[in-house]
Design an enzyme around this catalytic site. Structure first.
Site, PDB file in Angstrom:
ATOM      1  N   ASP A 199       0.739 -13.292   5.857  1.00  0.00           N
ATOM      2  CA  ASP A 199      -0.467 -12.461   5.791  1.00  0.00           C
ATOM      3  C   ASP A 199      -1.262 -12.928   4.574  1.00  0.00           C
ATOM      4  O   ASP A 199      -0.886 -12.660   3.431  1.00  0.00           O
ATOM      5  CB  ASP A 199      -0.042 -10.985   5.663  1.00  0.00           C
ATOM      6  CG  ASP A 199      -1.215 -10.074   5.330  1.00  0.00           C
ATOM      7  OD1 ASP A 199      -2.351 -10.567   5.189  1.00  0.00           O
ATOM      8  OD2 ASP A 199      -0.984  -8.858   5.202  1.00  0.00           O
ATOM      9  N   GLN A 202      -5.061 -11.174   1.273  1.00  0.00           N
ATOM     10  CA  GLN A 202      -5.363 -11.029  -0.155  1.00  0.00           C
ATOM     11  C   GLN A 202      -5.273 -12.368  -0.899  1.00  0.00           C
ATOM     12  O   GLN A 202      -5.600 -12.438  -2.074  1.00  0.00           O
ATOM     13  CB  GLN A 202      -4.421  -9.978  -0.768  1.00  0.00           C
ATOM     14  CG  GLN A 202      -4.672  -9.617  -2.213  1.00  0.00           C
ATOM     15  CD  GLN A 202      -6.043  -8.996  -2.449  1.00  0.00           C
ATOM     16  OE1 GLN A 202      -6.568  -8.259  -1.618  1.00  0.00           O
ATOM     17  NE2 GLN A 202      -6.658  -9.304  -3.578  1.00  0.00           N
ATOM     18  N   LYS A 225     -12.877 -10.026   3.638  1.00  0.00           N
ATOM     19  CA  LYS A 225     -12.318 -10.074   2.280  1.00  0.00           C
ATOM     20  C   LYS A 225     -12.650 -11.392   1.585  1.00  0.00           C
ATOM     21  O   LYS A 225     -12.318 -11.598   0.426  1.00  0.00           O
ATOM     22  CB  LYS A 225     -10.798  -9.856   2.325  1.00  0.00           C
ATOM     23  CG  LYS A 225     -10.501  -8.399   2.711  1.00  0.00           C
ATOM     24  CD  LYS A 225      -9.114  -7.875   2.461  1.00  0.00           C
ATOM     25  CE  LYS A 225      -8.376  -8.345   1.267  1.00  0.00           C
ATOM     26  NZ  LYS A 225      -7.299  -7.412   0.868  1.00  0.00           N
ATOM     27  N   CYS A 363      -2.696   1.478   1.909  1.00  0.00           N
ATOM     28  CA  CYS A 363      -2.030   1.069   3.159  1.00  0.00           C
ATOM     29  C   CYS A 363      -0.690   0.415   2.881  1.00  0.00           C
ATOM     30  O   CYS A 363      -0.310  -0.576   3.525  1.00  0.00           O
ATOM     31  CB  CYS A 363      -2.902   0.125   3.986  1.00  0.00           C
ATOM     32  SG  CYS A 363      -4.365   0.907   4.624  1.00  0.00           S
TER      33      CYS A 363
HETATM   34  N1  PMP Z   1      -2.979  -7.329   4.666  1.00  0.00           N
HETATM   35  C1  PMP Z   1      -3.420  -7.251   3.414  1.00  0.00           C
HETATM   36  C2  PMP Z   1      -2.615  -7.862   2.303  1.00  0.00           C
HETATM   37  C3  PMP Z   1      -4.631  -6.627   3.130  1.00  0.00           C
HETATM   38  O1  PMP Z   1      -5.047  -6.541   1.867  1.00  0.00           O
HETATM   39  C4  PMP Z   1      -5.396  -6.093   4.197  1.00  0.00           C
HETATM   40  C5  PMP Z   1      -6.720  -5.415   3.946  1.00  0.00           C
HETATM   41  N2  PMP Z   1      -6.797  -4.637   2.823  1.00  0.00           N
HETATM   42  C6  PMP Z   1      -4.885  -6.208   5.484  1.00  0.00           C
HETATM   43  C7  PMP Z   1      -3.679  -6.831   5.688  1.00  0.00           C
HETATM   44  C8  PMP Z   1      -5.617  -5.651   6.671  1.00  0.00           C
HETATM   45  O2  PMP Z   1      -6.821  -6.331   6.865  1.00  0.00           O
HETATM   46  P1  PMP Z   1      -7.891  -5.826   7.911  1.00  0.00           P
HETATM   47  O3  PMP Z   1      -8.036  -4.354   7.706  1.00  0.00           O
HETATM   48  O4  PMP Z   1      -9.124  -6.592   7.559  1.00  0.00           O
HETATM   49  O5  PMP Z   1      -7.385  -6.169   9.280  1.00  0.00           O
END
Ligand code: PMP
Length: 404
Positions: A199, A202, A225, A363
């Site tokens: 993932d 970030q 992002k 989250c």
């Molecule tokens: N993984 C990480 C490490 C994140 O920081 C984020 C978004 N804050 C996500 C997943 C989810 O990304 P998105 O909401 O753009 O799908």
């Protein structure tokens, strides 16, 4: 040396006033602001080249198709993927992970098989696996963290069994800022013949990523992002793996032929791109990546490291302030709490000073449970932030703390 003032002038929103104060935008971990060129690309797309892509015989459709496929190549080069068709365009990190969770589980996992995650994962790299776990009886194994907020690598090594089918971990924590040793982790997984999903939501805006060098099977991120638009993201997958996996969604674009007796699927990347693609979003994302490339990710990383060091020093000097995530391998994020002040109160009062930070669990509720807290205040940086803004944050925190 980056010319930060020139860079800031590319982002009109940064000169906004909030409650009559200069905006100090330190919520880049949630989403980044957009440079003028990205917004102009969207406008130009809709005003000049808008037509549905692929299979169109007319001029505009072909021009839009070309722009969309060129954008895919820009993303390919940005990640140093071997092929453009290894770049699947999705709605974002969340959809990319759901796609792999669903298709990988269908194709490669049976009841009792295992996926290795970490305790610091974003919900978007936990819940899709739980959904599959409930359907198919797969087991999730979790890498813990140490006091500094780093993954425990010895435990990671010990989590592999003959039932391990996939490792799915984040590159950089959106809460702790920890940069995980993903290259080493991929290497370890490969010693067990286990593929890895990273993932990169970030990491991609802050660290140069080379998917061939990392040797990751899957790498995902979100455009919003990295200074691009909302609603579009990327799934990089090695060709051999994407070929092995079944489609995620059915519909137009992803088929070769359809009849009620039998449907055959399109080739990569289209097999995974059902429906009208976001061809405006893709070109805007490519523009954002060109913008980032022009500044240079090495320059960005060096400058943001300097900001993080400065912020860590400044914030550590504030009485009662505790930083969560103290690894020496960190990027662009600083999470903290002050005394007994609730993170929400701190965020609300900083907002009144024009300072935008995020509060809550980010989250990452399992991580919060592990840390024994409900949430943090998080300041997250981009290359358009300045030391003066960090001074404003530190002064703001002191002022708010004085109210309690
Ligand atoms: N993984 C990480 C490490 C994140 O920081 C984020 C978004 N804050 C996500 C997943 C989810 O990304 P998105 O909401 O753009 O799908």
């Amino acid at each position: 040396m980056l010319d930060i003032q020139a860079i800031r002038s590319d982002f009109p929103i940064l000169s906004r006033k909030i409650y009559g104060k200069d905006l100090v935008y330190l919520d880049n971990g949630a989403t980044t602001q957009k440079p003028r060129c990205v917004v102009e690309k969207i406008e130009e797309g809709y005003y000049n080249v808008n037509a549905n892509i692929h299979r169109g015989v007319h001029f505009l459709s072909q021009a839009a198709t070309e722009a969309h496929e060129e954008a895919r190549k820009t993303i390919q080069q940005f990640l140093n993927a071997r092929h453009a068709h290894e770049i699947i365009l999705t709605r974002g990190t969340t959809e990319s992970i759901n796609l792999i969770a669903s298709s990988f589980t269908d194709a490669c996992m049976n009841e009792g098989d295992e996926v290795i995650l970490s305790v610091m994962e974003h919900h978007s790299n936990i819940v899709p696996w739980q959904i599959q776990a409930a359907k198919k009886g797969i087991t999730l194994k979790v890498i813990p963290i140490n006091e500094q907020g780093e993954l425990c690598m010895d435990t990671y090594r010990s989590l592999f069994s003959e039932r391990t089918r996939l490792v799915s971990v984040m590159h950089v924590s959106n809460v702790l800022g920890t940069v995980n040793p993903v290259k080493e982790m991929i290497d370890i997984a490969h010693q067990h013949d286990v593929p890895v999903l990273i993932d990169g939501a970030q990491s991609v805006p802050h660290i140069k990523v080379d998917v061939q060098d990392l040797d990751a099977e899957f790498y995902v991120f979100s455009a919003h992002k990295i200074y691009g638009p909302t609603g579009i993201g990327v799934l990089y997958g090695k060709e051999e793996w994407l070929d092995k996996l079944p489609p995620y969604q059915g519909g137009g674009e992803m088929i070769a032929t359809v009849s009620f007796e039998k449907t055959t699927f399109n080739e990569l990347p289209f097999k995974f791109e059902a429906g009208t693609p976001d061809y405006i979003g893709s070109t805007a994302l490519a523009e954002a990546l060109r913008y980032v490339n022009a500044i240079g990710l090495d320059n960005i990383a060096a400058y943001e490291d300097e900001l993080l060091r400065y912020a860590t020093e400044k914030l550590s000097a504030i009485e009662g302030l505790r930083i969560y995530g103290t690894s020496s391998h960190k990027s662009s994020v600083i999470s903290f709490l002050v005394g007994n002040i609730h993170h929400y109160d701190m965020g609300m009062l900083l907002d009144r000073l024009g300072i935008a930070v995020r509060t809550g669990h980010h989250c990452a509720q399992p991580l919060m449970q592990h840390l024994g807290i409900e949430g943090t205040v998080r300041a997250s940086f981009a290359f358009y932030n300045t030391k003066e803004e960090i001074d404003a944050l530190a002064a703001g925190i002191v002022r708010v703390a004085g109210m309690f």
